[in-house]
Design a protein around this motif. Structure first.
Motif, mmCIF file in Angstrom:
data_model
loop_
_atom_site.group_PDB
_atom_site.id
_atom_site.type_symbol
_atom_site.label_atom_id
_atom_site.label_comp_id
_atom_site.label_asym_id
_atom_site.label_seq_id
_atom_site.Cartn_x
_atom_site.Cartn_y
_atom_site.Cartn_z
ATOM 1 N N UNK B 237 44.305 -32.829 -2.633
ATOM 2 C CA UNK B 237 45.633 -33.359 -2.310
ATOM 3 C C UNK B 237 45.912 -34.669 -3.022
ATOM 4 N N UNK B 238 44.873 -35.469 -3.232
ATOM 5 C CA UNK B 238 45.123 -36.745 -3.897
ATOM 6 C C UNK B 238 45.351 -36.528 -5.390
ATOM 7 N N UNK B 240 46.847 -33.889 -6.684
ATOM 8 C CA UNK B 240 48.229 -33.410 -6.823
ATOM 9 C C UNK B 240 49.210 -34.572 -6.662
ATOM 10 N N UNK B 241 48.927 -35.457 -5.746
ATOM 11 C CA UNK B 241 49.792 -36.622 -5.522
ATOM 12 C C UNK B 241 49.826 -37.526 -6.755
ATOM 13 N N UNK B 242 48.661 -37.770 -7.318
ATOM 14 C CA UNK B 242 48.590 -38.653 -8.481
ATOM 15 C C UNK B 242 49.328 -38.046 -9.685
ATOM 16 N N UNK B 244 51.757 -35.859 -9.630
ATOM 17 C CA UNK B 244 53.198 -35.870 -9.364
ATOM 18 C C UNK B 244 53.755 -37.286 -9.495
ATOM 19 N N UNK B 245 52.977 -38.276 -9.084
ATOM 20 C CA UNK B 245 53.457 -39.661 -9.136
ATOM 21 C C UNK B 245 53.562 -40.151 -10.566
ATOM 22 N N UNK B 246 52.564 -39.859 -11.363
ATOM 23 C CA UNK B 246 52.622 -40.286 -12.771
ATOM 24 C C UNK B 246 53.830 -39.665 -13.460
ATOM 25 N N UNK B 248 56.588 -38.683 -11.946
ATOM 26 C CA UNK B 248 57.813 -39.271 -11.389
ATOM 27 C C UNK B 248 58.119 -40.612 -12.044
ATOM 28 N N UNK B 249 57.087 -41.431 -12.226
ATOM 29 C CA UNK B 249 57.298 -42.729 -12.867
ATOM 30 C C UNK B 249 57.839 -42.532 -14.290
ATOM 31 N N UNK B 251 59.464 -39.968 -15.592
ATOM 32 C CA UNK B 251 60.839 -39.462 -15.595
ATOM 33 C C UNK B 251 61.817 -40.565 -15.161
ATOM 34 N N UNK B 252 61.446 -41.333 -14.159
ATOM 35 C CA UNK B 252 62.342 -42.390 -13.688
ATOM 36 C C UNK B 252 62.580 -43.427 -14.791
ATOM 37 N N UNK B 253 61.533 -43.708 -15.554
ATOM 38 C CA UNK B 253 61.719 -44.670 -16.649
ATOM 39 C C UNK B 253 62.541 -44.069 -17.788
ATOM 40 N N UNK B 254 62.568 -42.762 -17.876
ATOM 41 C CA UNK B 254 63.395 -42.100 -18.891
ATOM 42 C C UNK B 254 62.718 -42.016 -20.239
#
Lengths: 254, 254, 254, 254, 254, 254
Positions: B237-238, B240-242, B244-246, B248-249, B251-254
């Motif tokens: 689970x950790x 998958x979280x990591x 997904x988080x990387x 997300x960061x 994509x958010x930064x573009x």
């Protein structure tokens, strides 16, 4: 340690902020290595309390990523504001600030005299203070960020933003929608809400302070950075984990 | 509560298994709602100990998903095998089982007399026992699954699989590669290792027992189900979280 | 603090022993005020680990009742035996001691040189040592109590009891029944098992050491004291709570 | 992060090592800022278990002091050795290593193939690995340090030190004295024991490996550095706190 | 999951409610299997805080008993009311509600707009929401239950009960006696207090809302159900354990 | 257990008070054996919350030292004041009491009727009550101690001290200095602040109540006892540990 959020804002840049709901230092440590500029412990809606916040702060620091630790307090109450600052928060996001008086209270709780009435005793924060001493710089370094998330707050917005000591605002989209009688949701497209965002960006920008937003997806967060938001959060760590897990199960089943 | 893994295996079907490294019941509860057939607490390489395992088992149960709780014990040691079974594990995955004697020891630790020497006292497990009584059915219901992850184990594989009481095996790809002098990794494409998988599938299938595999990605896990594996895990689970988080960061930064 | 169990045994008296399965210091503290001569933390079948054992020991001490803290270790393993003694246990009950060699190992783990090989470092225990120093009296003060609970142990009983350093034995009735092919249960009436009890009482009495028994009900425990047992336990705290709660619900519903 | 102990030893220098008995990350974090080269979590005699060790490691890392995290395991057992290394230990101190076989076992548990049989899965350690990858450098970076603390170990010392993979030894003075029939104590002046120290310094030096010692006072530790010890520990954090507190009470009372 | 308390009240039936003072999920899980219709975590006088409340809620859910989780908050404060609801409480019992304004505040904290100002973010509660969505049904499903336990509250009772959103009241007998200058106790027989009970039953019944009572014994609780109370609690789990333990010790001693 | 602080004050003597910032029962237990008359859990600036306070109280009690347990609450809020008293506090030190109204509120929260509105339910405290019953003596036994630490409080001092139920005051030197525009520090020599101390000693003495002070060093604390203070604290346990550790490292390095 420099306050990355403050530095970015000075430079006119946006920060990508993490959000912790799982009350565990290991989880926080691993998550903090993922590239976030800042990581906020959510003591309001997250499964967090004061000691888990301290543990998460240690996880953030242990990650060596330099991510700036912040906190969303559960409520605008002096005891908890003081405690999270003593624990090392570089920023306090406070829910449901609806009036200038509530904003002034928040500032008072978060600032040492003469700007406020915060009590001295930075048990963990002080151990990492700058050469000049934590107490000498804390009032400048620590960000005070009321949440703007109700109709009442929008109606009072100019007076709230004029309160000395406010460094930025943070918008809770679902509560904001809720308070206007709309369905609570993130990543809104409703022009009525988007107009409010525009207004808040204008009013904050005018005063040289920042506006932040809670987002559901990184794509929307990216769009909001372009729109002018200076701090964007994407869901939280447990939300990202759950979404990735559901997808993994689906793909594995074929 | 039925053992979903056992039922699936009886029906010739594969299960998709979750893997918990974060020692927290809330995290485990949320993760357990994502569709996994079973969820395994990893006490070997996960940040887990006995009490966090109990907490995670409660999280799995609280999720109401019916996911079958299992555990990977830290080592083939009677004290901990007994404790996790008493806590309610429906399956025990045991690392580094390299000889028939080690496999027999594992069975002995996990089974009540006369099949083994497990001590009676199912403090939490017994509270959820079937009408006939937990002790009467535990030897049948609980899965004993040695890990096959070394050259030595491969060389002894037929004798290991012939040990009465073994319900399946679980392959640790990175340790297996490591023991053959290869770089440790998941989702291997090396034909040498894939040949070993084929051999293990053949030998287990011949004896009517199941083979499981730890995978890095859901795509590979899906391929392995098609290849014949009856239990596939995807990272943890950790992880998958990591991931997904990387993302997300980024994509958010573009 | 005097070892109440040792004192009672010297005086030929029986002790009533408590049993802790809930890993919580508050629960342990309240339970320890109920009149038990000794309170044992059950690390084998209870939901306990080392740190919860320390917490329970603090709860026992905080109760001010003078109840003697003991522990049932999860297994006959030197690491955990040393740790619980360092934490302040005045007695170690060890499961599944089936041979004189296993009994001798237990003694070795529990005694300082020259009687054994326990390592020096009584982190919590030493803080409460007698004037002469904890290390000087520990070998005498601390009770070493193997569990006799299998057919094999019964067959080896004289040799086990002859091992120097054994202060008493503790019978696990359900495992004992199990190992003879009977249904595991407490408060047995089966003459075959009761004969074994008689034999154990005779053999221990002959050597001036004590015999203890795990019981399901206080009535049976009282009968066993009369039969000659010198330490009787009644279920555990969670069992008493559950029984009382079920009854309370029934009475309240009418 | 570099292994400060290894670097110092390469440079022929001694390190001053901290020792953690309090199972708390905040306490560990504050203590780690006090100038120690390394900080060791004492899982043998300290009030520590695996999860508190992880928490203390996070406290050490959060301190930003660069102190190297090490652990004293409770016993020479493969499960716990693997778990603390996965958690990020840069060194493993193991109690009661009395024979070359025990030393070889320790090395085997602590090293990846082909040097040993450690299982792959550095859940926390791997997240901080060097560019070349944690698994590629772990066997070199992680220190394996058996404790020499019995007559038997002294008698076997040359064979123990010849075991490949041993990076140093650590002397437990009180157990050493105990095993020779002397009163257990730190900071010994007994020439018999000091002669043993000399012998150990000579034998380790001859082989290019280091010798460490547990001390009661900083003055003695300083003397031992001058004598040739390359790692000195001073009591533990709770011992320092208690001594300082007793003194403070005395002074305050006047 | 249906709200058993609400369903029973709709059907005119009384519920038997459990009460948790021990901050432990295992204890809560075992206790929750004893037949209670609902189980309330006592954050006021119990040894409970927010995270232990979450753990107990998981224990209640893990029990599979379907017992409805409720909470007594420590005080009428918006931060904690929001947090326990987000954690999954189906009912909030709030101490010391003495005026209609205080009752209205409680309703406001516990209800989403437009009925109140609860903030949106049901981190755990939302994961178990009905098909229509947790937020759409929460205001109806969640019970708001002020405690009536002072002279002032009795004097204001009609105005308090008229506050929209109040689902029931809960009487604290010992505080009620205390505030009238009587000795604080449960299971009162004082006609003066019993008259107050009658009045409260009449006033609640008139408005179609329920009255609950804290009891010391199941016999009294049963009598109170017959008198008209719709929710009865019997002591708490630690009280039942202590009473049973004292009795067990006495019987064992003979 | 007698309230040592109250007894000392009755006898005109000063007490030396400990201060706990580390949220751990073992640490608290060891520290409580060092000779303190009372030990206060610092929930304001210490890394403490309610459950860690309970754990520390158990550590204090387990130490058998008879040190009186007190608490500094995080804020003047009824929920937490009630909870720490129920947990067994014999004294409540409350920060930032600046007006007679705030002092009266504190008294109200801390006293049972008719002196106040504290709710009945001394879950842990009641288990250790005197023969006459905890509730009958609590109002007399428990010390209510507002902190005087602002200019505003000094200006209101006579009215604050005249509030019935105040047993003493506690001075926070750094906050006091801060509020007068001075640099916050302990062990002040500034005559302006020392004059305030004199005034506070005179006003408290006149009313037969005690004055306490937070100190940085035991030497200064001793001087303050001579000056007339009746309760002196020296830093906290983590501060003493850190100072001792820094010194130990320095000495060891030579």
């Amino acid at each position: 340690m420099p306050n990355k959020v403050k530095e970015a804002w000075k430079a006119g840049k946006a920060v990508v902020n993490g959000w912790l709901a799982i009350p565990n230092a290991f989880s926080a440590e691993m998550y903090s290595q993922c590239g976030w500029d800042s990581v906020t412990v959510d003591m309001q809606h997250g499964v967090q309390d004061y000691l888990s916040c301290v543990a998460c702060f240690q996880g953030i620091a242990a990650s060596g990523s330099g991510a700036t630790p912040m906190v969303r307090v559960p409520w605008n109450e002096p005891g908890i504001v003081g405690k999270v600052l003593d624990a090392g928060a570089y920023g306090v996001i406070c829910p449901m600030v609806n009036t200038p008086q509530e904003a002034a209270n928040l500032v008072q709780y978060a600032k040492y005299p003469p700007a406020g009435t915060r009590s001295n005793g930075p048990i963990r924060a002080g151990a990492y203070g700058s050469a000049g001493g934590y107490q000498a710089t804390a009032n400048d370094e620590i960000l005070v960020i009321p949440m703007i998330e109700t109709k009442q707050a929008i109606e009072n917005i100019e007076a709230i933003l004029d309160v000395p000591g406010i460094d930025g605002i943070y918008i809770g989209p679902s509560d904001l929608s809720f308070s206007y009688g709309l369905t609570p949701k993130l990543d809104v497209e409703d022009p009525f809400i988007l107009d409010i965002y525009e207004k808040l960006l204008k009013e904050t920008s005018k005063r040289g302070i920042a506006a932040g937003l809670h987002n559901g997806t990184p794509e929307y967060a990216n769009r909001m950075i372009k729109m002018g938001f200076k701090l964007v959060t994407i869901a939280n760590e447990v939300g990202l984990m759950v979404a990735a897990s559901k997808n993994a199960v689906k793909v594995a089943r074929g």
